[in-house]
Design an enzyme around this catalytic site. Structure first.
Site, PDB file in Angstrom:
ATOM      1  N   GLU A 103      10.366 -10.973   4.341  1.00 44.79           N
ATOM      2  CA  GLU A 103      11.524 -10.045   4.263  1.00 44.79           C
ATOM      3  C   GLU A 103      12.527 -10.378   5.681  1.00 44.79           C
ATOM      4  OE1 GLU A 103      11.030  -6.164   2.794  1.00 44.79           O
ATOM      5  OE2 GLU A 103      12.436  -5.512   4.252  1.00 44.79           O
TER       6      GLU A 103
ATOM      7  N   ASN B  69      14.260  -3.287  -1.572  1.00 44.08           N
ATOM      8  CA  ASN B  69      14.393  -1.937  -0.995  1.00 44.08           C
ATOM      9  C   ASN B  69      15.423  -1.184  -1.505  1.00 44.08           C
ATOM     10  OD1 ASN B  69      12.966  -0.729   1.551  1.00 44.08           O
ATOM     11  ND2 ASN B  69      12.151  -2.659   1.192  1.00 44.08           N
TER      12      ASN B  69
ATOM     13  N   ARG C 227     -10.195  -9.113  11.248  1.00 45.90           N
ATOM     14  CA  ARG C 227      -8.971  -9.863  11.105  1.00 45.90           C
ATOM     15  C   ARG C 227      -8.612 -10.682   9.785  1.00 45.90           C
ATOM     16  NH1 ARG C 227     -10.951 -11.664  16.512  1.00 45.90           N
ATOM     17  NH2 ARG C 227     -10.184 -10.372  18.026  1.00 45.90           N
TER      18      ARG C 227
ATOM     19  N   ARG D 286      14.020 -10.691   0.368  1.00 49.65           N
ATOM     20  CA  ARG D 286      13.062  -9.393  -0.279  1.00 49.65           C
ATOM     21  C   ARG D 286      13.446  -8.039   0.252  1.00 49.65           C
ATOM     22  NH1 ARG D 286       6.426  -9.768   0.416  1.00 49.65           N
ATOM     23  NH2 ARG D 286       6.113  -7.533  -0.758  1.00 49.65           N
TER      24      ARG D 286
ATOM     25  N   GLU E 220      10.669   1.401 -10.666  1.00 48.24           N
ATOM     26  CA  GLU E 220      10.633   0.013  -9.834  1.00 48.24           C
ATOM     27  C   GLU E 220      10.988  -1.107 -10.841  1.00 48.24           C
ATOM     28  OE1 GLU E 220      10.475   0.025  -6.983  1.00 48.24           O
ATOM     29  OE2 GLU E 220       8.951   1.350  -5.912  1.00 48.24           O
TER      30      GLU E 220
ATOM     31  N   LYS F 262       2.463  -6.617   0.749  1.00 48.38           N
ATOM     32  CA  LYS F 262       2.899  -5.489   1.837  1.00 48.38           C
ATOM     33  C   LYS F 262       1.696  -4.598   1.515  1.00 48.38           C
ATOM     34  CE  LYS F 262       7.851  -5.425   2.140  1.00 48.38           C
ATOM     35  NZ  LYS F 262       8.947  -4.778   2.107  1.00 48.38           N
TER      36      LYS F 262
ATOM     37  N   HIS G  35       6.573   8.297  -5.384  1.00 51.44           N
ATOM     38  CA  HIS G  35       7.407   7.401  -4.899  1.00 51.44           C
ATOM     39  C   HIS G  35       8.619   6.952  -5.789  1.00 51.44           C
ATOM     40  CE1 HIS G  35       8.327   3.854  -2.448  1.00 51.44           C
ATOM     41  NE2 HIS G  35       8.099   3.112  -3.415  1.00 51.44           N
TER      42      HIS G  35
ATOM     43  N   LYS H  29       9.366 -10.398  -9.092  1.00 56.47           N
ATOM     44  CA  LYS H  29       8.532  -9.970  -7.687  1.00 56.47           C
ATOM     45  C   LYS H  29       8.384 -11.252  -7.234  1.00 56.47           C
ATOM     46  CE  LYS H  29       6.752  -7.231  -4.644  1.00 56.47           C
ATOM     47  NZ  LYS H  29       6.388  -5.961  -4.055  1.00 56.47           N
TER      48      LYS H  29
ATOM     49  N   HIS I  77      15.296   2.482  -1.387  1.00 55.25           N
ATOM     50  CA  HIS I  77      14.024   2.957  -0.816  1.00 55.25           C
ATOM     51  C   HIS I  77      14.374   3.660   0.703  1.00 55.25           C
ATOM     52  CE1 HIS I  77      12.033   0.744  -3.867  1.00 55.25           C
ATOM     53  NE2 HIS I  77      10.923   0.653  -3.338  1.00 55.25           N
TER      54      HIS I  77
ATOM     55  N   HIS J  48      12.402   6.868   0.621  1.00 54.07           N
ATOM     56  CA  HIS J  48      11.443   7.284   1.725  1.00 54.07           C
ATOM     57  C   HIS J  48      11.852   8.480   2.591  1.00 54.07           C
ATOM     58  CE1 HIS J  48       9.992   2.920   2.029  1.00 54.07           C
ATOM     59  NE2 HIS J  48       9.535   3.536   1.036  1.00 54.07           N
TER      60      HIS J  48
HETATM   61  P1  NAD Z   1      -0.656   6.634  -6.596  1.00 55.48           P
HETATM   62  O1  NAD Z   1      -1.433   5.427  -6.287  1.00 55.48           O
HETATM   63  O2  NAD Z   1      -0.522   7.964  -5.934  1.00 55.48           O
HETATM   64  O3  NAD Z   1      -1.037   6.715  -8.271  1.00 55.48           O
HETATM   65  C1  NAD Z   1      -0.369   7.658  -8.840  1.00 55.48           C
HETATM   66  C2  NAD Z   1      -1.433   8.632  -9.504  1.00 55.48           C
HETATM   67  O4  NAD Z   1      -1.940   8.061 -10.547  1.00 55.48           O
HETATM   68  C3  NAD Z   1      -2.634   9.041  -8.782  1.00 55.48           C
HETATM   69  O5  NAD Z   1      -2.953  10.531  -8.933  1.00 55.48           O
HETATM   70  C4  NAD Z   1      -3.796   8.116  -9.282  1.00 55.48           C
HETATM   71  O6  NAD Z   1      -5.251   8.821  -9.223  1.00 55.48           O
HETATM   72  C5  NAD Z   1      -3.479   8.235 -10.719  1.00 55.48           C
HETATM   73  N1  NAD Z   1      -3.784   6.932 -11.549  1.00 55.48           N
HETATM   74  C6  NAD Z   1      -3.884   5.675 -10.972  1.00 55.48           C
HETATM   75  N2  NAD Z   1      -4.343   4.848 -12.218  1.00 55.48           N
HETATM   76  C7  NAD Z   1      -4.687   5.729 -13.163  1.00 55.48           C
HETATM   77  C8  NAD Z   1      -4.977   5.426 -14.513  1.00 55.48           C
HETATM   78  N3  NAD Z   1      -5.068   4.117 -15.093  1.00 55.48           N
HETATM   79  N4  NAD Z   1      -5.267   6.384 -15.340  1.00 55.48           N
HETATM   80  C9  NAD Z   1      -4.857   7.717 -14.923  1.00 55.48           C
HETATM   81  N5  NAD Z   1      -4.257   7.884 -13.777  1.00 55.48           N
HETATM   82  C10 NAD Z   1      -4.365   7.078 -12.768  1.00 55.48           C
HETATM   83  O7  NAD Z   1       0.935   6.068  -6.921  1.00 55.48           O
HETATM   84  P2  NAD Z   1       1.495   4.724  -7.255  1.00 55.48           P
HETATM   85  O8  NAD Z   1       2.963   5.220  -8.114  1.00 55.48           O
HETATM   86  O9  NAD Z   1       0.716   3.831  -7.946  1.00 55.48           O
HETATM   87  O10 NAD Z   1       2.102   3.916  -5.953  1.00 55.48           O
HETATM   88  C11 NAD Z   1       2.741   4.583  -5.141  1.00 55.48           C
HETATM   89  C12 NAD Z   1       2.526   3.998  -3.653  1.00 55.48           C
HETATM   90  O11 NAD Z   1       2.729   2.526  -3.758  1.00 55.48           O
HETATM   91  C13 NAD Z   1       3.401   4.637  -2.554  1.00 55.48           C
HETATM   92  O12 NAD Z   1       2.473   4.817  -1.440  1.00 55.48           O
HETATM   93  C14 NAD Z   1       4.269   3.502  -2.234  1.00 55.48           C
HETATM   94  O13 NAD Z   1       4.649   3.606  -0.887  1.00 55.48           O
HETATM   95  C15 NAD Z   1       3.535   2.276  -2.673  1.00 55.48           C
HETATM   96  N6  NAD Z   1       4.336   1.126  -2.968  1.00 55.48           N
HETATM   97  C16 NAD Z   1       4.015   0.190  -2.041  1.00 55.48           C
HETATM   98  C17 NAD Z   1       4.712  -1.288  -2.765  1.00 55.48           C
HETATM   99  C18 NAD Z   1       4.355  -2.393  -1.688  1.00 55.48           C
HETATM  100  O14 NAD Z   1       4.763  -3.487  -1.993  1.00 55.48           O
HETATM  101  N7  NAD Z   1       3.158  -2.580  -1.031  1.00 55.48           N
HETATM  102  C19 NAD Z   1       5.566  -1.099  -3.491  1.00 55.48           C
HETATM  103  C20 NAD Z   1       6.031   0.257  -4.140  1.00 55.48           C
HETATM  104  C21 NAD Z   1       5.146   1.145  -3.585  1.00 55.48           C
HETATM  105  N1  GLY Z   2       8.094  -3.012  -2.499  1.00 56.95           N
HETATM  106  C1  GLY Z   2       9.160  -3.697  -1.433  1.00 56.95           C
HETATM  107  C2  GLY Z   2       8.352  -5.105  -1.344  1.00 56.95           C
HETATM  108  O1  GLY Z   2       7.395  -5.397  -1.818  1.00 56.95           O
HETATM  109  O2  GLY Z   2       9.112  -5.890  -0.509  1.00 56.95           O
END
Ligand code: NAD
Ligand code: GLY
Length: 360
Positions: free
Chosen positions: A234, A242, A118, A238, A182, A140, A262, A224, A245, A249
């Site tokens: 949200e 999106n 938890r 917040r 973003e 998130k 993404h 942010k 998105h 998505h």
């Molecule tokens: P990712 O985590 O897949 O990373 C992108 C690529 O870069 C991967 O191949 C990774 O191995 C590589 N990588 C990472 N760091 C590196 C570095 N320093 N040097 C070389 N390669 C590196 O993708 P992302 O774009 O970081 O994140 C996308 C994800 O984030 C999606 O799943 C999306 O839904 C999520 N997201 C979440 C939120 C949230 O608020 N939680 C917000 C936006 C996106």
């Molecule tokens: N990336 C959307 C949020 O954090 O609300």
């Protein structure tokens, strides 16, 4: 180093932004409460940065889970590998989970930390631009389902975010551009001055100018943190994060996770949202053109995949966390810097955007 704060009362936490932070043991250790530490990463990032991180953790009982690299592994099956390791190693409730990686690892690590017994201590070390400016901040966490992106998750805040801009040196250009999507979003939803700054500095950002990147990361995190502090779970503001998105998505799910990054899918989605906003008579044609031009100049795609037709788009968009009673609700724009809250639009108008924008 810059230190920003996400203000959430007794759950407030710092975002550290700077160069070479990964080498600073103190920064990390002050947030670890007990001996047991699990580092979650993926094969790519671990190869680059795990040894450096582990140097900061000598003296702790450290285990690692190295997941395969890719959005297609962001699901409950691979999440379970994290629980397997925590249980096999008999980790207790005061253990710490560190997510070292991009948004995929951050979202999965955070969700695992939220669920294990938890909730255990969770630290974010984002290594992509996208993760440093968005996903690591705000709590998130989620995994994908075959029928919908990020549909299984929880709000769970980290104890700190360590955004070491020097790790971006190894990020490829396509991933850097995805992160810029973003960054541009913050300008669009509430910071027109930042949008104008991005228009003037996009070449410097793509050339990885350190001062420009540092400014973009800081402004993004400030935006942010402000939004999350006002509306953590949200219920209103917040949702503006999106923007683009729901379209994005749909592209990610419809084209298969990983086909579009993404940030790329969000860039296209923001153009579609801008087009729809203009059809509603809100956003001027000139502003739509500015938005499309900036995203294009950032090296991002700005038109939807031709194989994804309007009816499939609508079907996919009907699985979204903002929807209410079957209505697709979108974030749209009144102007650059002024976004709406989630709003249901006439289906015919949405179909017009889906059928016409970027299809000619
Ligand atoms: P990712 O985590 O897949 O990373 C992108 C690529 O870069 C991967 O191949 C990774 O191995 C590589 N990588 C990472 N760091 C590196 C570095 N320093 N040097 C070389 N390669 C590196 O993708 P992302 O774009 O970081 O994140 C996308 C994800 O984030 C999606 O799943 C999306 O839904 C999520 N997201 C979440 C939120 C949230 O608020 N939680 C917000 C936006 C996106
Ligand atoms: N990336 C959307 C949020 O954090 O609300």
């Amino acid at each position: 180093m810059k230190v920003l704060t996400v203000e959430l009362g007794n759950r407030s936490y710092p975002i550290y932004i700077g160069q070479n932070l990964l080498g600073q043991a103190e920064l990390l250790q002050q947030h670890i409460r007990a001996q047991q530490v699990l580092v979650v990463s993926n094969a790519t990032v671990a190869g680059l940065y795990l040894p450096k991180l582990l140097q900061n953790l000598s003296g702790y009982t450290v285990e690692t889970v190295i997941l395969p690299d890719g959005e297609q592994y962001k699901n409950v099956d691979w999440l379970n590998k994290i629980f397997d390791q925590l249980l096999t190693c008999k980790f207790s409730r005061n253990a710490t989970l560190i997510a070292l990686g991009g948004g995929v690892i951050g979202d999965m690590g955070g969700f695992a930390a939220a669920c294990y017994q938890r909730g255990i201590v969770f630290l974010q070390i984002p290594t992509t631009l996208l993760a440093q400016v968005d996903s690591s901040v705000g709590g998130k966490t989620a995994v994908n389902h075959a029928l919908g992106k990020n549909m299984i998750g929880a709000f769970y805040q980290p104890q700190c975010v360590i955004a070491d801009a020097s790790v971006l040196d190894t990020l490829d250009d396509r991933q850097l551009a995805a992160g810029l999507a973003e960054v541009i979003k913050y300008g669009l939803i509430g910071d027109p001055a930042f949008f104008a700054w991005l228009e003037a500095n996009i070449a410097a950002l793509l050339a990885r100018d350190k001062a420009a990147l540092a400014y973009a990361i800081e402004q993004s995190c400030l935006n942010k943190a402000r939004i999350v502090a006002e509306d953590e779970t949200e219920t209103g503001l917040r949702a503006t994060l999106n923007l683009g998105h729901t379209f994005g998505h749909a592209i990610e799910t419809g084209m298969g996770y990983g086909a579009y990054l993404h940030g790329e899918a969000v860039a296209i989605g923001m153009c579609q949202a801008a087009d729809l906003s203009s059809r509603l008579g809100w956003l001027s044609k000139q502003d739509v053109a500015r938005i499309v031009a900036l995203l294009k100049n950032a090296g991002l795609p700005v038109t939807p995949p031709l194989s994804l037709k309007a009816p499939q788009f609508i079907e996919l968009m009907s699985v979204d966390k903002k929807n209410v009673d079957g209505d697709i609700r979108l974030i749209l724009l009144h102007s650059i810097g002024e976004a709406t809250l989630p709003i249901a639009v006439e289906r015919a108008l949405l179909t017009e955007t889906l059928e016409q924008y970027g299809r000619e």
